[in-house]
Design a protein around this motif. Sequence first.
Motif, PDB file in Angstrom:
ATOM      1  N   PRO A  77      -0.024   5.504   6.617  1.00 12.25           N
ATOM      2  CA  PRO A  77       0.265   4.114   6.346  1.00 12.25           C
ATOM      3  C   PRO A  77       1.024   3.584   7.480  1.00 12.25           C
ATOM      4  N   PHE A  78       1.238   2.301   7.362  1.00 12.35           N
ATOM      5  CA  PHE A  78       2.144   1.454   8.267  1.00 12.35           C
ATOM      6  C   PHE A  78       1.557   1.273   9.486  1.00 12.35           C
ATOM      7  N   THR A  79       0.147   1.207   9.482  1.00 14.26           N
ATOM      8  CA  THR A  79      -0.721   0.559  10.500  1.00 14.26           C
ATOM      9  C   THR A  79      -1.630  -0.539  10.140  1.00 14.26           C
ATOM     10  N   LEU A  80      -1.792  -1.481  10.983  1.00 14.72           N
ATOM     11  CA  LEU A  80      -2.409  -2.864  10.690  1.00 14.72           C
ATOM     12  C   LEU A  80      -3.822  -2.655  11.637  1.00 14.72           C
ATOM     13  N   ASP A  81      -4.210  -1.529  12.124  1.00 12.69           N
ATOM     14  CA  ASP A  81      -5.434  -1.282  13.125  1.00 12.69           C
ATOM     15  C   ASP A  81      -6.574  -1.593  12.274  1.00 12.69           C
ATOM     16  N   THR A  82      -6.751  -1.342  10.764  1.00 14.88           N
ATOM     17  CA  THR A  82      -7.988  -1.480  10.171  1.00 14.88           C
ATOM     18  C   THR A  82      -7.577  -2.599   9.129  1.00 14.88           C
ATOM     19  N   GLY A  83      -6.803  -3.425   9.292  1.00 18.44           N
ATOM     20  CA  GLY A  83      -6.645  -4.600   8.473  1.00 18.44           C
ATOM     21  C   GLY A  83      -5.321  -4.497   7.513  1.00 18.44           C
ATOM     22  N   TRP A  84      -4.865  -5.421   6.845  1.00 17.52           N
ATOM     23  CA  TRP A  84      -3.698  -5.375   6.059  1.00 17.52           C
ATOM     24  C   TRP A  84      -3.856  -4.747   4.871  1.00 17.52           C
ATOM     25  N   MET A  85      -5.109  -4.407   4.330  1.00 11.90           N
ATOM     26  CA  MET A  85      -5.117  -3.795   2.865  1.00 11.90           C
ATOM     27  C   MET A  85      -5.071  -2.307   3.277  1.00 11.90           C
ATOM     28  N   ASN A  86      -5.128  -2.022   4.417  1.00  9.58           N
ATOM     29  CA  ASN A  86      -4.935  -0.442   4.645  1.00  9.58           C
ATOM     30  C   ASN A  86      -3.603  -0.124   5.034  1.00  9.58           C
ATOM     31  N   VAL A  87      -2.458  -1.140   4.801  1.00 10.11           N
ATOM     32  CA  VAL A  87      -1.054  -0.992   5.438  1.00 10.11           C
ATOM     33  C   VAL A  87      -0.423   0.435   4.621  1.00 10.11           C
ATOM     34  N   LEU A  88      -0.986   0.756   3.483  1.00 10.52           N
ATOM     35  CA  LEU A  88      -0.431   1.900   2.898  1.00 10.52           C
ATOM     36  C   LEU A  88      -1.237   2.953   2.868  1.00 10.52           C
ATOM     37  N   GLY A  89      -2.207   3.038   3.950  1.00 12.48           N
ATOM     38  CA  GLY A  89      -3.118   4.236   4.187  1.00 12.48           C
ATOM     39  C   GLY A  89      -4.270   3.945   3.403  1.00 12.48           C
ATOM     40  N   THR A  90      -5.170   5.193   3.310  1.00 17.65           N
ATOM     41  CA  THR A  90      -6.327   5.246   2.671  1.00 17.65           C
ATOM     42  C   THR A  90      -6.273   6.684   1.811  1.00 17.65           C
ATOM     43  N   ASP A  91      -7.318   6.500   1.062  1.00 19.80           N
ATOM     44  CA  ASP A  91      -7.393   8.008   0.427  1.00 19.80           C
ATOM     45  C   ASP A  91      -8.670   8.898   1.179  1.00 19.80           C
ATOM     46  N   PRO A  92      -8.724  10.090   0.461  1.00 14.75           N
ATOM     47  CA  PRO A  92      -9.772  10.929   1.182  1.00 14.75           C
ATOM     48  C   PRO A  92     -11.249  10.208   1.033  1.00 14.75           C
ATOM     49  N   LEU A  93     -11.660   9.003   0.442  1.00 15.09           N
ATOM     50  CA  LEU A  93     -12.734   8.511   0.297  1.00 15.09           C
ATOM     51  C   LEU A  93     -12.737   7.090   1.083  1.00 15.09           C
ATOM     52  N   GLY A  94     -11.798   6.986   1.644  1.00 19.51           N
ATOM     53  CA  GLY A  94     -11.395   5.778   2.711  1.00 19.51           C
ATOM     54  C   GLY A  94     -11.071   4.401   1.887  1.00 19.51           C
ATOM     55  N   ARG A  95     -10.756   4.758   0.605  1.00 21.24           N
ATOM     56  CA  ARG A  95     -10.281   3.555  -0.188  1.00 21.24           C
ATOM     57  C   ARG A  95      -8.905   3.021  -0.020  1.00 21.24           C
ATOM     58  N   SER A  96      -8.765   1.958   0.076  1.00 17.28           N
ATOM     59  CA  SER A  96      -7.343   1.343   0.323  1.00 17.28           C
ATOM     60  C   SER A  96      -6.407   1.758  -0.994  1.00 17.28           C
ATOM     61  N   MET A  97      -5.178   2.217  -0.363  1.00 20.78           N
ATOM     62  CA  MET A  97      -4.114   2.691  -1.145  1.00 20.78           C
ATOM     63  C   MET A  97      -3.414   1.391  -1.844  1.00 20.78           C
ATOM     64  N   LEU A  98      -3.435   0.217  -0.922  1.00 23.45           N
ATOM     65  CA  LEU A  98      -2.608  -0.858  -1.776  1.00 23.45           C
ATOM     66  C   LEU A  98      -3.464  -1.329  -2.763  1.00 23.45           C
ATOM     67  N   ALA A  99      -5.026  -1.360  -2.611  1.00 23.89           N
ATOM     68  CA  ALA A  99      -5.616  -2.099  -3.736  1.00 23.89           C
ATOM     69  C   ALA A  99      -5.576  -1.183  -4.923  1.00 23.89           C
ATOM     70  N   ARG A 100      -5.495   0.141  -4.586  1.00 21.04           N
ATOM     71  CA  ARG A 100      -5.587   0.945  -5.651  1.00 21.04           C
ATOM     72  C   ARG A 100      -4.443   1.017  -6.598  1.00 21.04           C
ATOM     73  N   LEU A 101      -3.282   0.699  -5.783  1.00 18.36           N
ATOM     74  CA  LEU A 101      -1.837   0.504  -6.516  1.00 18.36           C
ATOM     75  C   LEU A 101      -2.032  -0.385  -7.518  1.00 18.36           C
ATOM     76  N   ILE A 102      -2.353  -1.480  -6.933  1.00 26.28           N
ATOM     77  CA  ILE A 102      -2.555  -2.904  -7.726  1.00 26.28           C
ATOM     78  C   ILE A 102      -3.420  -2.734  -8.902  1.00 26.28           C
ATOM     79  N   VAL A 103      -4.545  -2.091  -8.760  1.00 25.28           N
ATOM     80  CA  VAL A 103      -5.350  -1.923 -10.073  1.00 25.28           C
ATOM     81  C   VAL A 103      -4.651  -0.927 -10.902  1.00 25.28           C
ATOM     82  N   ALA A 104      -4.326   0.018 -10.445  1.00 29.99           N
ATOM     83  CA  ALA A 104      -3.351   1.118 -11.066  1.00 29.99           C
ATOM     84  C   ALA A 104      -2.401   0.413 -11.951  1.00 29.99           C
TER      85      ALA A 104
END
Length: 327
Positions: A77-104
Amino acid sequence: MSLAFDAPKTSEPEEVPAGKPASRTSSAPLWRLLLRDRVATVAAGILVLVFLTAIFGPMLVGDAATDQDLSRSNLPPFTLDTGWMNVLGTDPLGRSMLARLIVACQTTLSVAIPAVILSAIVGSIIGMWAGYHRGWRETTAMRVADVIMSFPSLLMAVVVLYVFSPSAANIVLILAITRIPIYLRTARAESAELQSRLFVDAARTFGASSGAVIRRHVAPILLPTLLTVATLDFCFVMLAESSLSFLGIGIQPPDVSWGLMVAQGRTYLQTAWWLSFFPGLAIVITTVSATVLAAWARIATDPAQRWRLTVPRSAKSRLVPVRKVVS
């Protein structure tokens, strides 16, 4: 050595809180009283943000919560190299943690809120009806509540969801049933005390039916107490849903909830701590905010305690008795 106590100076003019008169200040709107309490204001702001996220968040993130990119697996987390959607990192399948937190967030609240509303409505209606009429109605309602409360709510949910399919509707139903006694016992106790009041006797004297008396006189007085109980119960229901999802009998993939995200990330705690940390932090922040707001609402809706929110802090310190030790 002797002890001398200074009595509280409650009759002095300076003990009256500065500013508006007490009668006008105590009748101020709740939102104005809320702004006077910084901690409660922050808690209310967090809950409003959580609710807005649950309503509008999934529309803003689109398909980012389900898009997979194995080349970005477990990004920190806390890197914007791959876009702001990945600011909280990604999961083992490369899905955005921020987006998954919002949907969850939407999934978790869509289970907790209906369960609280359903149990509050059913339990409050039965409790007011039983407490107002007393007799066999009260005895029957209380025995049913005792039977439900004799089983641990989480254990009952585990058994029922193990037998039936663990869907969102079943989770809402079983959690609502297990929480009905909380509102039933509260409403029964309050309405049993109110049914002997003079204004209720006057309403019956003028020919008002029992249903009209409950709707017009009993329910409005019980509403603040029931709202406070519902706010606290919201915390329990949300934690219960998260616990069931963590055990694998709650929300099922491809749906996602905060509890399910914590369960899915527990196997990666040493290599990808953010998979469980951020959904767990969201659960803690939401429940603590709801608890703080419930404590404030309990005082704000109680006429005997509401003055505590209107007295400035400097005046509160003067109202505390001072003890002096004289040698």
